[in-house]
Scaffold this motif. Sequence first.
Motif, PDB file in Angstrom:
ATOM      1  N   THR A  33     -41.928  68.233  73.115  1.00 17.80           N
ATOM      2  CA  THR A  33     -43.176  68.021  73.862  1.00 17.80           C
ATOM      3  C   THR A  33     -43.207  68.848  75.141  1.00 17.80           C
ATOM      4  O   THR A  33     -44.258  69.001  75.753  1.00 17.80           O
ATOM      5  N   LYS A  34     -42.063  69.349  75.555  1.00 19.40           N
ATOM      6  CA  LYS A  34     -41.966  70.152  76.768  1.00 19.40           C
ATOM      7  C   LYS A  34     -41.080  71.369  76.500  1.00 19.40           C
ATOM      8  O   LYS A  34     -40.211  71.350  75.623  1.00 19.40           O
ATOM      9  N   ILE A  35     -41.311  72.409  77.292  1.00 21.13           N
ATOM     10  CA  ILE A  35     -40.550  73.653  77.143  1.00 21.13           C
ATOM     11  C   ILE A  35     -40.107  74.120  78.523  1.00 21.13           C
ATOM     12  O   ILE A  35     -40.878  74.047  79.490  1.00 21.13           O
ATOM     13  N   ILE A  36     -38.885  74.614  78.614  1.00 20.27           N
ATOM     14  CA  ILE A  36     -38.420  75.283  79.830  1.00 20.27           C
ATOM     15  C   ILE A  36     -38.598  76.778  79.619  1.00 20.27           C
ATOM     16  O   ILE A  36     -38.068  77.354  78.664  1.00 20.27           O
ATOM     17  N   LEU A  37     -39.375  77.403  80.503  1.00 16.87           N
ATOM     18  CA  LEU A  37     -39.641  78.841  80.443  1.00 16.87           C
ATOM     19  C   LEU A  37     -38.858  79.536  81.553  1.00 16.87           C
ATOM     20  O   LEU A  37     -38.853  79.073  82.692  1.00 16.87           O
ATOM     21  N   GLY A  38     -38.198  80.657  81.213  1.00 15.35           N
ATOM     22  CA  GLY A  38     -37.368  81.364  82.181  1.00 15.35           C
ATOM     23  C   GLY A  38     -37.798  82.795  82.420  1.00 15.35           C
ATOM     24  O   GLY A  38     -38.290  83.467  81.509  1.00 15.35           O
ATOM     25  N   THR A  39     -37.608  83.268  83.660  1.00 17.81           N
ATOM     26  CA  THR A  39     -37.953  84.644  84.018  1.00 17.81           C
ATOM     27  C   THR A  39     -37.106  85.083  85.217  1.00 17.81           C
ATOM     28  O   THR A  39     -36.331  84.299  85.763  1.00 17.81           O
ATOM     29  N   ASN A  40     -37.247  86.352  85.607  1.00 15.95           N
ATOM     30  CA  ASN A  40     -36.550  86.909  86.783  1.00 15.95           C
ATOM     31  C   ASN A  40     -35.031  86.708  86.709  1.00 15.95           C
ATOM     32  O   ASN A  40     -34.398  86.224  87.651  1.00 15.95           O
ATOM     33  N   PHE A  41     -34.446  87.101  85.593  1.00 20.45           N
ATOM     34  CA  PHE A  41     -33.013  86.887  85.397  1.00 20.45           C
ATOM     35  C   PHE A  41     -32.166  87.891  86.166  1.00 20.45           C
ATOM     36  O   PHE A  41     -32.514  89.072  86.261  1.00 20.45           O
ATOM     37  N   LYS A  42     -31.052  87.402  86.713  1.00 23.12           N
ATOM     38  CA  LYS A  42     -30.075  88.242  87.405  1.00 23.12           C
ATOM     39  C   LYS A  42     -28.705  87.946  86.809  1.00 23.12           C
ATOM     40  O   LYS A  42     -28.221  86.817  86.886  1.00 23.12           O
TER      41      LYS A  42
END
Length: 728
Positions: free
Chosen positions: A108-117
């Motif tokens: 029902t929910k999603i964790i979205l990721g960006t700007n990886f280092k």
Amino acid sequence: MKKSLILVTIFTLITSINYSQQDSKNTSGTKEITLEEIWDGTFSAKRMNSLNSMNGDFYSLLNRDKDRNTSVDKYSYATLEKVETIVNSKDLPEIDGFQSYSFNNDETKIILGTNFKKIYRHSYTGTYYAYDVATKKVTLIGEDIQEPIFSPDNKKVAYAKNNDLFIKDFSENKIIQVTKDGKKNSIINGITDWVYEEEFAFVRAFEWSNNSEYLAFLRFDESKVPTFSMDIVGKELYPSQQVFKYPKAGEKNADVTLHMYTIASENSKKIALGDYEYIPRIKWSNDDKILIATTLNRHQNDLKLHKVDAVKNTTSVLLNETDKAYIDITDNLTFLVDNSFIWTSEKDGYNHIYHYDFDGKLINQITKGNWEVTRYYGFNESKKTIYYQSVENGSINRGVYSIKLNGKNKKLLSNEDGQNSAAFSTNLNYFINTFSSAEIPPIYSLYNAKGKMLKVIKDNGELKEELAAYKMSPKEFSTININGNDLNMWMIKPVDFDESKTYPMFMFQYSGPGSQQVGNKWNAANDYWHNMLAQKGMIVVCIDGRGTGLKGAEFKKITQKELGKFEVEDQIAAAKKLAERSYIDKNNIGIWGWSYGGFMSTNVLLKGNDIFTTAIAVAPVTSWRFYDTVYTERYMQTPQENASGYDDNSPINYADKLEGNYLLVHGTGDDNVHVQNSMRMINSLIEANKQFDMFIVPDRTHGIYKGRNTRLNLYTKMTNFVVEHLLN
């Protein structure tokens, strides 16, 4: 609870028998393979996107359109057709795109990721958001954080930042700081240190209980671990310095402890686990209050599974397994509905699957035989069926199998030969099988759990046709008896091979414990390079000697306390035996390898100077005293306990034996096998007044690949070196 997006990059697998049997003789074309083509992707096989199995008969893919919008799309295993788009970045103005996603337990929910280092090989920080599928609402979890994961009740997200643990409580819109003592190069909470990440292969060291009432986590006190530093040249006027804790063999490890955080009281308790050196895994059982913590002693030959009661703060030993050499760590521990569990072990001499009750009593050994289980896929509760991969059809092959929990009704689900690997649906009703062999590029096919092939998804037939225009020789698989063992071998000969002529021989190997290079699988980049060298007029050979994998524990573990002894003896003896063949030029024999393979090629050139004339070593270990505790001591114990094992097999101590041509390659930014290894080798060669070639690559890590033309430049260097010293 679903772990943060398992990107199942589907490796090589199989489909139709008719295709796999076609054109196996490999008629050769006339075009020459070039290094530019190898490294610009000309020969790259088409791959499937990495997929994530969902609840039911569905999977999801992360897709990108021509406008660079990313989307999470849902597909049906039964039809392979897209069912819906769950989220698209173009509909999220709050986010500047996303590059990763992971579902919560009920999707029902999603964790979205960006700007990886990037930090190390597997670790990185990023900016993460929580996305509600029903309301389409986006909420920031945090910036520059690591490993966020939903609680099973979907009300909270736990994550790490700056070496501390945090919980974001969505129901009360607050952030709870679980730990407050995190400090770089000193204390790490919930995230593994360098050596755990590299050698135990995990980063997130915290786990929610099934009822969301507890958060178990590991705390690393690395304050007393020696520090390693590397200068990074970069592009500025002054170099920067990378400083991190790296425990070399025999030195101090981080003190690792298990802690239990109770959500209701917002308090943590340290859990006593007795005497141990490592905690390489933690996993909750199906009992909401029972965590299973795995511990190992420093020699890694005494493993315990501890039952940790989160309510009573008590522990007991569930299973204790010992070995004369070492015990490998896997992720195969699986709890069934009744809390009995699946476990894999080499205790009968081969890696097999076992079934235990929750008191640690053996119920039965599920698989048996003089062959290895190479991957455990899962257990279907309703069908009482286990799915796994093994080498039952020969150690150079892989097959996908099913077997009942009682060890009966075993069935081969994939093709018999080649490399078969499965990506199963969550409910284990379907799997996408990737097949390849030395003659056939990867074929991706949809199967049901009974082993019926339903549809070919992608077959790489065009690549097969394109390669027909090139001078390509098939790998000839065989075995060679060396020091009383039948060793797996492949050989590549020139297209115009003439047995009445003689050819220089160039050997390739890795040779590390449990590894395999001789496999019936499709080409990697090195295979094209080896074929290119063969067409220049040499024979290329690869042999997996003693200490390599998939032929039983005794064969693999013979190198215990003597890394670099038996493996070196086998490569030297094999070269001498092959040199007896009329078409091998016994005066022109070379060898090369990378990492452990570089350690080997250096040793072989020195100790086998009566047969080897040329060697290339890329990023080699030159003394196991310089390498990390976990890997090295698993096989060697400590230098304090086994000084002769370290020194008698270190090429640094045999530099005076150099008679041939030696090229030494290393990246100065290698945080794994430090350039210190090559610098010490260079000093030994200088002291012995030996001439050699070296290629030091600024700032590159262990893989020596980052930057434009890095690999092309390296392989051009190596090609010229081999041609000059073996062909001219």
